[in-house]
Design a protein around this motif. Structure first.
Motif, PDB file in Angstrom:
ATOM      1  N   PHE A  17      -4.492  -7.919   4.620  1.00 51.46           N
ATOM      2  CA  PHE A  17      -3.143  -7.778   4.078  1.00 51.46           C
ATOM      3  C   PHE A  17      -2.290  -6.913   4.999  1.00 51.46           C
ATOM      4  CE2 PHE A  17      -6.037  -8.199   0.426  1.00 51.46           C
ATOM      5  CZ  PHE A  17      -5.509  -9.341  -0.162  1.00 51.46           C
ATOM      6  N   TYR A  18      -0.985  -6.976   4.803  1.00 54.55           N
ATOM      7  CA  TYR A  18      -0.070  -6.128   5.570  1.00 54.55           C
ATOM      8  C   TYR A  18       1.143  -5.812   4.721  1.00 54.55           C
ATOM      9  CZ  TYR A  18       3.127 -10.039   6.731  1.00 54.55           C
ATOM     10  OH  TYR A  18       4.032 -11.071   6.696  1.00 54.55           O
ATOM     11  N   SER A  25       3.528 -15.174   7.215  1.00 51.76           N
ATOM     12  CA  SER A  25       3.197 -15.566   5.843  1.00 51.76           C
ATOM     13  C   SER A  25       4.275 -16.476   5.239  1.00 51.76           C
ATOM     14  CB  SER A  25       3.045 -14.315   4.976  1.00 51.76           C
ATOM     15  OG  SER A  25       2.120 -13.431   5.543  1.00 51.76           O
ATOM     16  N   GLY A  26       5.547 -16.136   5.489  1.00 51.38           N
ATOM     17  CA  GLY A  26       6.641 -16.944   4.969  1.00 51.38           C
ATOM     18  C   GLY A  26       6.624 -18.370   5.480  1.00 51.38           C
ATOM     19  N   PRO A  27       6.567 -18.569   6.809  1.00 51.53           N
ATOM     20  CA  PRO A  27       6.479 -19.927   7.344  1.00 51.53           C
ATOM     21  C   PRO A  27       5.248 -20.694   6.853  1.00 51.53           C
ATOM     22  CG  PRO A  27       7.216 -18.460   9.040  1.00 51.53           C
ATOM     23  CD  PRO A  27       6.866 -17.589   7.856  1.00 51.53           C
ATOM     24  N   TYR A  28       4.115 -20.008   6.670  1.00 49.94           N
ATOM     25  CA  TYR A  28       2.927 -20.722   6.154  1.00 49.94           C
ATOM     26  C   TYR A  28       3.226 -21.326   4.788  1.00 49.94           C
ATOM     27  CZ  TYR A  28      -1.091 -21.612   3.286  1.00 49.94           C
ATOM     28  OH  TYR A  28      -1.949 -22.215   2.401  1.00 49.94           O
ATOM     29  N   TYR A  55      -1.226 -15.645  -0.723  1.00 54.51           N
ATOM     30  CA  TYR A  55       0.174 -15.792  -0.353  1.00 54.51           C
ATOM     31  C   TYR A  55       1.066 -16.096  -1.560  1.00 54.51           C
ATOM     32  CZ  TYR A  55      -2.104 -15.815   4.109  1.00 54.51           C
ATOM     33  OH  TYR A  55      -2.886 -15.433   5.181  1.00 54.51           O
ATOM     34  N   ASN A  56       0.501 -15.953  -2.765  1.00 57.11           N
ATOM     35  CA  ASN A  56       1.293 -16.204  -3.979  1.00 57.11           C
ATOM     36  C   ASN A  56       2.437 -15.209  -4.140  1.00 57.11           C
ATOM     37  OD1 ASN A  56      -0.127 -18.459  -4.725  1.00 57.11           O
ATOM     38  ND2 ASN A  56      -1.427 -17.404  -6.210  1.00 57.11           N
ATOM     39  N   SER A  57       2.239 -13.967  -3.674  1.00 56.19           N
ATOM     40  CA  SER A  57       3.316 -12.976  -3.792  1.00 56.19           C
ATOM     41  C   SER A  57       4.520 -13.383  -2.951  1.00 56.19           C
ATOM     42  CB  SER A  57       2.820 -11.589  -3.383  1.00 56.19           C
ATOM     43  OG  SER A  57       2.302 -11.600  -2.064  1.00 56.19           O
ATOM     44  N   VAL A  58       4.266 -14.058  -1.826  1.00 55.48           N
ATOM     45  CA  VAL A  58       5.367 -14.568  -0.995  1.00 55.48           C
ATOM     46  C   VAL A  58       6.086 -15.683  -1.743  1.00 55.48           C
ATOM     47  CG1 VAL A  58       5.983 -15.655   1.195  1.00 55.48           C
ATOM     48  CG2 VAL A  58       4.136 -13.967   1.121  1.00 55.48           C
ATOM     49  N   ARG A  59       5.312 -16.545  -2.397  1.00 56.20           N
ATOM     50  CA  ARG A  59       5.901 -17.638  -3.174  1.00 56.20           C
ATOM     51  C   ARG A  59       6.752 -17.091  -4.326  1.00 56.20           C
ATOM     52  NH1 ARG A  59       0.515 -19.810  -2.173  1.00 56.20           N
ATOM     53  NH2 ARG A  59       0.720 -21.662  -0.843  1.00 56.20           N
ATOM     54  N   GLU A  60       6.269 -16.033  -4.952  1.00 58.06           N
ATOM     55  CA  GLU A  60       7.008 -15.436  -6.066  1.00 58.06           C
ATOM     56  C   GLU A  60       8.345 -14.871  -5.601  1.00 58.06           C
ATOM     57  OE1 GLU A  60       4.245 -12.608  -7.605  1.00 58.06           O
ATOM     58  OE2 GLU A  60       2.874 -14.161  -8.373  1.00 58.06           O
ATOM     59  N   PRO A 103       4.879  -3.649  -1.302  1.00 54.40           N
ATOM     60  CA  PRO A 103       3.539  -4.019  -1.777  1.00 54.40           C
ATOM     61  C   PRO A 103       2.846  -4.827  -0.687  1.00 54.40           C
ATOM     62  CG  PRO A 103       5.209  -4.489  -3.437  1.00 54.40           C
ATOM     63  CD  PRO A 103       5.944  -4.184  -2.164  1.00 54.40           C
ATOM     64  N   LYS A 104       1.552  -5.067  -0.831  1.00 57.14           N
ATOM     65  CA  LYS A 104       0.818  -5.804   0.190  1.00 57.14           C
ATOM     66  C   LYS A 104       1.058  -7.310   0.085  1.00 57.14           C
ATOM     67  CE  LYS A 104      -3.492  -6.062  -2.513  1.00 57.14           C
ATOM     68  NZ  LYS A 104      -4.903  -5.638  -2.570  1.00 57.14           N
ATOM     69  N   TYR A 105       0.958  -7.976   1.234  1.00 57.64           N
ATOM     70  CA  TYR A 105       1.111  -9.430   1.308  1.00 57.64           C
ATOM     71  C   TYR A 105      -0.020 -10.013   2.146  1.00 57.64           C
ATOM     72  CZ  TYR A 105       5.776  -8.389  -0.403  1.00 57.64           C
ATOM     73  OH  TYR A 105       6.815  -7.927  -1.158  1.00 57.64           O
ATOM     74  N   GLY A 106      -0.319 -11.288   1.916  1.00 59.27           N
ATOM     75  CA  GLY A 106      -1.334 -11.961   2.726  1.00 59.27           C
ATOM     76  C   GLY A 106      -0.946 -11.912   4.182  1.00 59.27           C
ATOM     77  N   ILE A 107      -1.883 -11.570   5.035  1.00 55.83           N
ATOM     78  CA  ILE A 107      -1.625 -11.343   6.452  1.00 55.83           C
ATOM     79  C   ILE A 107      -1.251 -12.647   7.170  1.00 55.83           C
ATOM     80  CG2 ILE A 107      -3.908 -11.748   7.461  1.00 55.83           C
ATOM     81  CD1 ILE A 107      -3.641  -8.893   8.711  1.00 55.83           C
ATOM     82  N   PRO A 108      -0.394 -12.595   8.206  1.00 53.81           N
ATOM     83  CA  PRO A 108      -0.028 -13.802   8.949  1.00 53.81           C
ATOM     84  C   PRO A 108      -1.264 -14.555   9.447  1.00 53.81           C
ATOM     85  CG  PRO A 108       1.462 -12.049   9.534  1.00 53.81           C
ATOM     86  CD  PRO A 108       0.392 -11.425   8.661  1.00 53.81           C
ATOM     87  N   PRO A 109      -1.405 -15.826   9.067  1.00 54.12           N
ATOM     88  CA  PRO A 109      -2.616 -16.592   9.388  1.00 54.12           C
ATOM     89  C   PRO A 109      -2.495 -17.507  10.603  1.00 54.12           C
ATOM     90  CG  PRO A 109      -1.360 -17.796   7.782  1.00 54.12           C
ATOM     91  CD  PRO A 109      -0.542 -16.561   8.127  1.00 54.12           C
TER      92      PRO A 109
END
Length: 284
Positions: A110-111, A85-88, A270-275, A216-222
């Motif tokens: 999510f994961y 998710s981070g690299p995406y 993936y906004n939670s990763v951006r935050e 908390p949950k995050y968007g799953i690796p895509p």
């Protein structure tokens, strides 16, 4: 005139990209830390399955870290890639990487990050690991680096390097689990999907650990693609992934990595990763 030249250049580039895809193998990157070693065979089967359905060669390119995968995707040496998710998020901002599909596991796309310690450790929360040895997976990993860094920053107003006595990178989540199980480190942050997979399929190391915090949950690796990839190829690849679970052969492959099916993810997932990334840039 300039607009016409630009349009012509774009058309020529797309035609060249389509010709390249038709003449050579479609290359799909898989970072080594995205799954336990024993599941690599299923990823290889998945790539071969995509190639058979596509009707042209598809090559799996496995790299040891996300940085190598990102660079190859940016340069065009990869057409598609399984990423974290981070690299995406970073690749989307840097060179326009686009979402293709994402796996759905346990009924949701999510994961989570699990902070783990040895089962006999007195640690009951992240704070109890202060001054201890801690394992990350990859500098760009969401659950393996970004999430625990954010937790420590928010809860203790410091960095992991100052919070722990020592930090190290294992390069994969299964190795981080093993390091905790063998007491090589006191704690680690790992991908919930990989931990849950190991706990069910091969619990030798997970059975020696315990989860002391769940994020908390995050968007799953895509699965992502270069935005300048031929749209027709992009659509075909997406369609193959989306229909895998409907085919007995495809479903068997997905079952092997405990994936229900592939879905079309939303960038907003993936906004939670951006935050987190935004907060870390401002405060640490």
């Amino acid at each position: 005139m300039k607009r016409w030249v630009g349009i012509c250049a774009a058309v020529l580039w797309l035609n060249a990209a389509a010709a390249m895809a038709a003449g050579g193998p479609v290359k799909i990157g898989v970072a080594a830390m995205i799954s336990p070693k024993e599941t690599v065979k299923y990823y290889k089967k998945m790539i071969d399955y995509v190639g058979a359905k596509l009707g042209q060669p598809v090559e799996m390119v496995q790299k040891e870290n996300y940085d190598e995968t990102d660079k190859m995707l940016e340069s065009g040496d990869l057409n598609f890639a399984f990423v974290c998710s981070g690299p995406y998020v970073k690749d989307h901002d840097k060179f326009g990487a686009e979402l293709v599909v994402a796996p759905q596991s346990y009924g949701q796309p999510f994961y989570y990050a699990y902070i783990i310690a040895h089962k006999n450790s007195p640690a009951k929360n992240l704070g109890d690991l202060k001054g201890k040895k801690f394992a990350f997976t990859d500098p760009k990993s969401n659950t393996g680096k970004i999430v625990p860094t954010y937790m420590i920053g928010k809860d203790f107003n410091t960095t992991p390097e100052k919070f722990f006595s020592k930090v190290l990178y294992t390069k994969s989540h299964d190795k981080s689990i093993e390091a905790v199980a063998k007491k090589l480190v006191d704690g680690a942050s790992v991908d919930s999907l990989i931990y849950d997979y190991a706990a069910k399929k091969n619990p030798a190391f997970t059975s020696q650990t315990k989860i002391i915090r769940k994020s908390p949950k995050y968007g799953i690796p895509p699965v992502v693609v270069r935005k300048d990839t031929d749209p027709a190829l992009k659509a075909k690849i997406r369609d193959i992934f989306l229909n895998m679970h409907k085919d007995p052969e495809g479903k068997a492959i997905l079952d092997g990595i405990m994936v229900d099916k592939f879905i079309v993810p939303k960038d907003a997932d993936y906004n939670s990763v951006r935050e987190m990334d935004s907060w870390l840039k401002k405060h640490l």
